[in-house]
Design a protein around this motif. Structure first.
Motif, PDB file in Angstrom:
ATOM      1  N   GLY A  91       0.815  -1.210   0.000  1.00  0.00           N
ATOM      2  CA  GLY A  91       0.000   0.000   0.000  1.00  0.00           C
ATOM      3  C   GLY A  91       0.848   1.258   0.000  1.00  0.00           C
TER       4      GLY A  91
ATOM      5  N   ARG B   1       2.241   1.723  -3.501  1.00  0.00           N
ATOM      6  CA  ARG B   1       1.208   2.181  -4.440  1.00  0.00           C
ATOM      7  C   ARG B   1       0.867   3.651  -4.213  1.00  0.00           C
ATOM      8  NH1 ARG B   1      -1.078  -2.989  -3.138  1.00  0.00           N
ATOM      9  NH2 ARG B   1      -0.856  -4.450  -4.888  1.00  0.00           N
TER      10      ARG B   1
ATOM     11  N   PHE C  79      -8.224   5.998  -0.847  1.00  0.00           N
ATOM     12  CA  PHE C  79      -8.507   4.714  -0.208  1.00  0.00           C
ATOM     13  C   PHE C  79      -9.282   3.796  -1.160  1.00  0.00           C
ATOM     14  CE2 PHE C  79      -8.249   7.015   4.022  1.00  0.00           C
ATOM     15  CZ  PHE C  79      -7.019   6.470   4.330  1.00  0.00           C
ATOM     16  N   ASP C  80      -8.759   2.595  -1.351  1.00  0.00           N
ATOM     17  CA  ASP C  80      -9.433   1.576  -2.154  1.00  0.00           C
ATOM     18  C   ASP C  80      -9.003   0.211  -1.610  1.00  0.00           C
ATOM     19  OD1 ASP C  80      -6.861   1.094  -3.136  1.00  0.00           O
ATOM     20  OD2 ASP C  80      -7.206   2.263  -4.964  1.00  0.00           O
ATOM     21  N   GLN C  81      -9.210  -0.836  -2.384  1.00  0.00           N
ATOM     22  CA  GLN C  81      -8.863  -2.175  -1.909  1.00  0.00           C
ATOM     23  C   GLN C  81      -7.361  -2.353  -1.713  1.00  0.00           C
ATOM     24  OE1 GLN C  81     -10.596  -4.941  -4.658  1.00  0.00           O
ATOM     25  NE2 GLN C  81     -12.681  -4.613  -3.904  1.00  0.00           N
ATOM     26  N   ASN C  82      -6.563  -1.585  -2.458  1.00  0.00           N
ATOM     27  CA  ASN C  82      -5.111  -1.748  -2.385  1.00  0.00           C
ATOM     28  C   ASN C  82      -4.437  -0.772  -1.426  1.00  0.00           C
ATOM     29  OD1 ASN C  82      -5.026  -3.833  -4.350  1.00  0.00           O
ATOM     30  ND2 ASN C  82      -5.253  -2.306  -5.971  1.00  0.00           N
TER      31      ASN C  82
ATOM     32  N   GLN D 257      -5.225   0.887   2.154  1.00  0.00           N
ATOM     33  CA  GLN D 257      -6.061   0.962   3.349  1.00  0.00           C
ATOM     34  C   GLN D 257      -5.169   1.057   4.581  1.00  0.00           C
ATOM     35  OE1 GLN D 257      -9.278   1.220   3.832  1.00  0.00           O
ATOM     36  NE2 GLN D 257     -10.010   0.962   1.739  1.00  0.00           N
TER      37      GLN D 257
ATOM     38  N   ARG E 213      -4.104  -0.309   7.897  1.00  0.00           N
ATOM     39  CA  ARG E 213      -4.227  -1.694   8.368  1.00  0.00           C
ATOM     40  C   ARG E 213      -3.189  -2.058   9.423  1.00  0.00           C
ATOM     41  NH1 ARG E 213      -3.259  -4.437   2.605  1.00  0.00           N
ATOM     42  NH2 ARG E 213      -4.828  -2.867   2.119  1.00  0.00           N
TER      43      ARG E 213
END
Length: 700
Positions: free
Chosen positions: A263, A266, A319-322, A324, A326
């Protein structure tokens, strides 16, 4: 004796000018900016500002923007302003000294410009100033330290350049001359400082900041209880009024632990290597974002200050699925944001800063209480390393045009999609021209799109002004940033320039020029009203089409001699009156533009054919086209004149040759050539085939 006296006066005047003494007119302007001033001193030898005093008390400084910022305006020249800044970092006012923005000089008039700059008076560098073009009223947000200024419709680029010039130059003066605004040694995140840590460990070591305000603390802060506000719910046991967590994502110790290695990588890829990102998480009764917050914008409730300067913060909405948050052991939060920080003021991550959280609670629909929470932002020093040479503030922030492109993403997407469709249509014109009804409907549909979307809505009318702005930019030192300020014009110019080498000038003039589309519509209306259509004699037509070339030369040449004169002469173009200002202008300009359209009802596209300097410039470049797409056959012009007689713009010679310098690529001749009932060659071929068939039948 008289000669010596004159020589002495000249010498004194020269010495005053050399020493930086303000001229009388400028001194009067500075006096307006500081009404209480009793002394305006000469420009300082070590920094280009004029100190202003009331007796022995320093009131502030006045300075010329050109001495500190030379950001080019829309016309390719910097906008010169005289700016007053008091000792507390508040603007005492702004005065325009010189500018060449066409939309104000010969369009909207100067009043909107003066109204815009008047908004800076009494505003502070501690506030985050954002120029709005949505019609919002000027003033502070109801729950934030963000100040939104009314922009100027149709002059978005110009006012954003003015705002950037004012803020960037004022920040330089504040950091150099005002107490409390100086910068500490610049720092950056240590790129190799990392170890896997849980959320509690990040908090304990000071890598993540934390602020909590309970209901009791709120009462001590404001003198009110939460029960005084009907809209505020009853807190659960142990629930805070507000609780914030914040961290500097660029530090791998923070970013990699919060986002994970993938993340974090990215995010860096998306935002670029120079962007600074601050994570803010909140929970409790009053989170850091309001319910109506728009992702991708600046928050109203939350601001950031460093060295008494407002630091711009803007949500990046990634913010998206990749990507976040965490981290192990991270608590549940109501809201989480990643903010890009910096702007004109820049941001020094290793230095102390303050989050300013504005709290506004309503007692009823008429009365509201407001307070501001100062939240210290200090991270553990081992996250950062000192940078030896401090980069200039303007080097740390993205260019102005990037924000403009992001703001107009939908318009850009529609424009690019339409240009792609037009390209496909032209690339397949020989096939599609077999369907006349399709070609005619597509053409008229695209003309309406050009007029109303590209022209009236997106303000994408190209002009000869853009041509001489390019030449002046090359002459003075080329900067692509000037042309990137308006994404619609940049895309259209890029597309037009490329298409010149493929199809010639006709693709723009016949399909993408809003005023050209308006002329097509006026010509159609003239035909429907059965006005007598005037055919200019061939010999006169060939002479008149040359008029636009000397007009082009005069305009470009004048721009190098006097830009102000060129801006007046460019009114030969009716584009600003008809497209930019919707014909709402001083009556002579309206009469001229409407007069051209009325003439166009009798003489097809009169202005395009004989007067347009932009068309002349494109025709010159169009001579370099690589292809001749419009087919001709042996009978064209010898003797068939059908295509010539049907060409409204008279771009076909009597011998059948097409004059690509004049052709607007309406494709009417291509449709005729493919039509078996209109093209003489096709008709004769069919006739010969029928005769051959009859002879073959008789012989059988």
């Amino acid at each position: 004796m008289l000669g010596r006296l004159l020589l002495l006066l000249v010498t004194v005047s020269f010495l005053q000018a050399a020493h930086g003494a303000p001229a009388d007119e400028q001194r009067a302007m500075i006096q307006e900016l500081f009404p209480k001033a009793t002394e305006i001193r000469d420009k300082l030898p070590d920094y280009p500002v004029y100190p202003v005093y009331q007796l022995q008390e320093l009131l502030g400084y006045a300075y010329e923007s050109l001495d500190l910022s030379r950001l080019q305006g829309f016309a390719g020249k910097p906008i010169s302003m005289l700016i007053g800044l008091d000792t507390r970092g508040r603007f005492t006012g702004v005065r325009i000294l010189n500018y060449h923005e066409p939309v104000f000089l010969h369009g909207l008039g100067e009043e909107p410009l003066f109204e815009f700059i008047s908004q800076y008076k009494d505003r502070s560098l501690t506030e985050q100033i954002i120029v709005s073009t949505s019609g919002n009223r000027t003033g502070k947000d109801s729950d934030g330290n963000v100040v939104r200024f009314d922009g100027v419709s149709k002059a978005t680029v110009s006012v954003l350049i003015i705002n950037d010039t004012i803020l960037s130059s004022a920040l330089k003066v504040a950091r150099e001359k005002l107490e409390g605004f100086s910068q500490e040694a610049p720092t950056r995140a240590r790129p190799d400082f990392y170890e896997p840590l849980s959320w509690p460990e990040l908090l304990d070591r000071g890598y993540i900041g934390h602020f909590r305000l309970g209901p009791d603390g709120f009462q001590q802060k404001t003198g009110h209880t939460l029960s005084d506000y009907p809209e505020m719910p009853e807190p659960e046991p142990g629930e805070p009024f507000t609780e914030l967590f914040f961290g500097y994502i660029n530090a791998p110790m923070v970013g990699r632990n919060l986002l994970g290695d993938d993340g974090f990588a990215r995010l860096k890829e998306r935002i670029g290597p120079d962007a600074q990102i601050l994570a803010v998480l909140s929970r409790g009764l009053y989170p850091h974002l309001s319910d109506d917050f728009t992702p991708g914008s600046s928050p109203g409730r939350l601001g950031l200050q460093q060295n008494n300067l407002a630091v711009e913060i803007r949500d990046i909405n990634v913010f998206d699925q990749n990507i976040q948050l965490r981290a192990d052991g991270m608590p549940d939060v109501a809201m989480a944001s990643l903010f890009r920080v910096g702007g004109n003021a820049g941001f020094n991550p290793g230095a102390d800063a303050t989050l300013k959280m504005s709290v506004t609670l309503r007692k009823n629909h008429l009365v509201a209480d407001s307070t501001e929470l100062d939240i210290p932002v200090t991270f553990a020093s081992e996250l950062f390393e000192t940078v030896e040479v401090a980069p200039r503030p303007e080097d740390n922030r993205p260019p102005v045009w990037i924000g403009l492109w992001k703001e107009r993403w939908l318009t850009i997407s529609i424009l690019v999609a339409s240009l792609t469709l037009l390209t496909v249509f032209f690339a397949r014109q020989r096939t599609l021209s077999r369907h006349p009804r399709l070609v005619h409907r597509f053409r008229w549909g695209f003309l309406f799109f050009t007029l109303f979307f590209i022209g009236f809505y997106a303000q994408g009318q190209l002009s000869v002004v853009n041509i001489y702005t390019l030449f002046l930019s090359i002459w003075d030192g080329f900067s692509l940033n000037v042309f990137l300020m308006d994404p619609v014009l940049f895309i259209l110019w890029t597309y037009t320039f490329i298409s010149l080498f493929i199809w010639g000038r006709g693709l723009f003039c016949g399909w993408l020029c809003p005023f050209g589309a308006l002329q097509e519509m006026s010509a159609w209306l003239g035909e429907k009203l059965k006005f007598r259509q005037v055919k200019v004699p061939e010999n006169w037509h060939r002479r008149l089409i040359l008029l636009k070339y000397p007009i082009l030369l005069v305009l470009v040449g004048t721009a190098f001699y006097s830009l102000e004169l060129a801006e007046k002469l460019v009114e030969v173009e009716p584009f600003k009156t008809g497209i930019t200002l919707y014909f709402v202008r001083y009556w002579p300009f309206v009469v001229y533009a409407l007069g051209l359209l009325v003439i166009g009802m009798f003489i097809h596209k009169f202005y395009c054919r004989y007067l347009c300097p932009l068309g002349a410039g494109l025709a010159v470049l169009g001579k370099l086209r690589l292809f001749s797409w419009l087919d001709r056959v042996e009978l064209c012009g010898k003797p068939c004149q059908h295509c010539k007689n049907s060409c409204g713009i008279n771009a076909i010679h009597k011998d059948g040759r097409i004059d690509y310098d004049e052709c607007i690529q309406c494709l009417e001749c291509v449709v005729i050539l493919k039509d078996e009932d209109q093209c003489v060659d096709k008709v004769l071929q069919k006739k010969r085939q029928r005769q051959a068939h009859i002879l073959a039948t008789d012989a059988g």
